[in-house]
Scaffold this active site. Structure first.
Site, PDB file in Angstrom:
ATOM      1  N   ASP A  11       0.823  -1.218   0.000  1.00 48.57           N
ATOM      2  CA  ASP A  11       0.000   0.000   0.000  1.00 48.57           C
ATOM      3  C   ASP A  11       0.855   1.266   0.000  1.00 48.57           C
ATOM      4  OD1 ASP A  11      -2.296   1.514   0.088  1.00 48.57           O
ATOM      5  OD2 ASP A  11      -2.540   1.361   2.254  1.00 48.57           O
ATOM      6  N   HIS A  28       3.283   3.196  -8.725  1.00 50.67           N
ATOM      7  CA  HIS A  28       3.173   1.777  -9.093  1.00 50.67           C
ATOM      8  C   HIS A  28       4.421   1.310  -9.838  1.00 50.67           C
ATOM      9  CE1 HIS A  28      -0.854   2.080  -7.685  1.00 50.67           C
ATOM     10  NE2 HIS A  28      -1.332   2.746  -8.717  1.00 50.67           N
ATOM     11  N   LEU A 122      10.317 -21.516  -3.614  1.00 44.35           N
ATOM     12  CA  LEU A 122       9.363 -20.549  -3.045  1.00 44.35           C
ATOM     13  C   LEU A 122       8.042 -20.533  -3.811  1.00 44.35           C
ATOM     14  CD1 LEU A 122       8.899 -17.935  -1.206  1.00 44.35           C
ATOM     15  CD2 LEU A 122       9.667 -16.643  -3.215  1.00 44.35           C
TER      16      LEU A 122
HETATM   17  C1  FPP Z   1      -1.676   0.208  -3.376  1.00 48.79           C
HETATM   18  O1  FPP Z   1      -1.221   1.525  -3.464  1.00 48.79           O
HETATM   19  C2  FPP Z   1      -1.109  -0.578  -4.457  1.00 48.79           C
HETATM   20  C3  FPP Z   1      -1.812  -1.093  -5.498  1.00 48.79           C
HETATM   21  C4  FPP Z   1      -3.258  -0.934  -5.645  1.00 48.79           C
HETATM   22  C5  FPP Z   1      -1.133  -1.841  -6.577  1.00 48.79           C
HETATM   23  C6  FPP Z   1       0.105  -2.593  -6.214  1.00 48.79           C
HETATM   24  C7  FPP Z   1       0.827  -2.857  -7.458  1.00 48.79           C
HETATM   25  C8  FPP Z   1       2.169  -2.840  -7.633  1.00 48.79           C
HETATM   26  C9  FPP Z   1       3.126  -2.682  -6.539  1.00 48.79           C
HETATM   27  C10 FPP Z   1       2.752  -2.987  -9.002  1.00 48.79           C
HETATM   28  C11 FPP Z   1       2.300  -4.147  -9.835  1.00 48.79           C
HETATM   29  C12 FPP Z   1       2.436  -5.444  -9.148  1.00 48.79           C
HETATM   30  C13 FPP Z   1       3.170  -6.512  -9.565  1.00 48.79           C
HETATM   31  C14 FPP Z   1       3.074  -7.774  -8.814  1.00 48.79           C
HETATM   32  C15 FPP Z   1       4.055  -6.458 -10.709  1.00 48.79           C
HETATM   33  P1  FPP Z   1      -2.297   2.711  -3.664  1.00 48.79           P
HETATM   34  O2  FPP Z   1      -2.284   3.110  -5.071  1.00 48.79           O
HETATM   35  O3  FPP Z   1      -3.608   2.268  -3.120  1.00 48.79           O
HETATM   36  O4  FPP Z   1      -1.654   3.803  -2.795  1.00 48.79           O
HETATM   37  P2  FPP Z   1      -2.457   4.947  -2.009  1.00 48.79           P
HETATM   38  O5  FPP Z   1      -3.171   4.270  -0.878  1.00 48.79           O
HETATM   39  O6  FPP Z   1      -1.356   5.826  -1.558  1.00 48.79           O
HETATM   40  O7  FPP Z   1      -3.385   5.593  -2.990  1.00 48.79           O
END
Ligand code: FPP
Length: 248
Positions: A11, A28, A122
């Site tokens: 997050d 991201h 893993l």
């Molecule tokens: C939460 O941050 C994160 C996500 C919704 C996406 C997570 C994805 C990645 C780390 C990249 C792609 C994944 C892989 C496995 C290649 P948020 O956007 O909700 O952050 P915020 O709460 O600050 O808005």
């Protein structure tokens, strides 16, 4: 003993990017680097299973442009990382509702699954279009269908049998999560592995995901090892060894 199965809610990407004056998607992009680092460290630490929450059922509500970035990043990650995952002998799975995924995303997932089919190390699981309530409902429907068709009876249902209808069934006894870790300081489970995390330890790290390092994972795993887990019973027993009625 260290955790066998660590599950991570990655997050804080959007907030990290906005606080630096970038568009949310940049968080991201940076987040993917952390995924690469953390998967490698999970192997070094000798974890048996690592599950990452990449896209929730609720994330479908995000603007299409942001969703597109996430899908593109996932596809690129799979394409670029598969050879390295193969060299590290990583087993790979995706959990979640595949019926909503585009053909391009599905085929990228299938290619990686196929390439890593024979791996034995893993167990890496990526949760995509995943929501624990949705998973539980799909499991309940599948069981109800078996009952309707006459191959099962409602009285047969137990915790172990129900687990076999969940997306994590291929993980077998490793499906239960030992440690849930969430970055960005929020203290919620957000519909992640609600069944599997019933007895998990929870760790909340006060850093956004793009700043989470291999060292942070190592520290969380070390802290976990010093916690005493009783599963509602006596010290040292895993849930399957503790009678259901006595768990708290
Ligand atoms: C939460 O941050 C994160 C996500 C919704 C996406 C997570 C994805 C990645 C780390 C990249 C792609 C994944 C892989 C496995 C290649 P948020 O956007 O909700 O952050 P915020 O709460 O600050 O808005």
């Amino acid at each position: 003993m260290g955790p066998l199965h660590v599950a991570i809610i990655m997050d804080g990407n959007g907030r990290w990017a906005r606080s630096r004056g970038h568009a949310r998607f940049f968080g991201h992009v940076r987040g993917v680097r952390r995924v690469q680092e953390v998967v490698q460290e999970a192997g070094n630490l000798g974890l048996s299973a690592l599950t990452l929450y990449a896209f929730s059922t609720e994330n479908w509500k995000r603007p299409e442009a942001e969703r597109e970035v996430l899908w593109r990043l996932l596809r690129r990650f799979l394409k670029v990382e598969t050879p390295a995952l193969l060299r590290s002998n990583v087993q790979f799975r995706v959990i979640g509702d595949r019926s909503r995924l585009s053909p391009a995303v599905l085929s990228a997932i299938r290619e990686t699954e196929c390439a890593l089919e024979k791996c034995t190390g893993l167990q890496l699981t990526i949760a995509v279009s995943y929501g624990a309530r949705d998973e539980i409902i799909r499991a309940a429907r599948a069981f109800a269908r078996e009952c309707f068709e006459g191959s099962m009876k409602p009285e047969q249902m137990t915790e172990d049998l129900f687990s076999q209808f969940l997306d994590t069934a291929p993980l077998g006894s490793l499906a239960d999560v030992d440690l849930v870790l969430r970055t960005s300081g929020e203290q919620r489970l957000s519909n992640f592995l609600l069944w599997q995390a019933a007895y998990a330890e929870l760790t909340f790290v006060n850093k956004p995901w793009p700043e989470f390092t291999a060292g942070d994972l190592r520290r969380a795993v070390q802290q976990f090892s010093s916690r005493k887990r009783r599963f509602g019973g006596v010290e040292g027993a895993r849930p399957s060894e503790t009678p259901q009625e006595s768990r708290t």
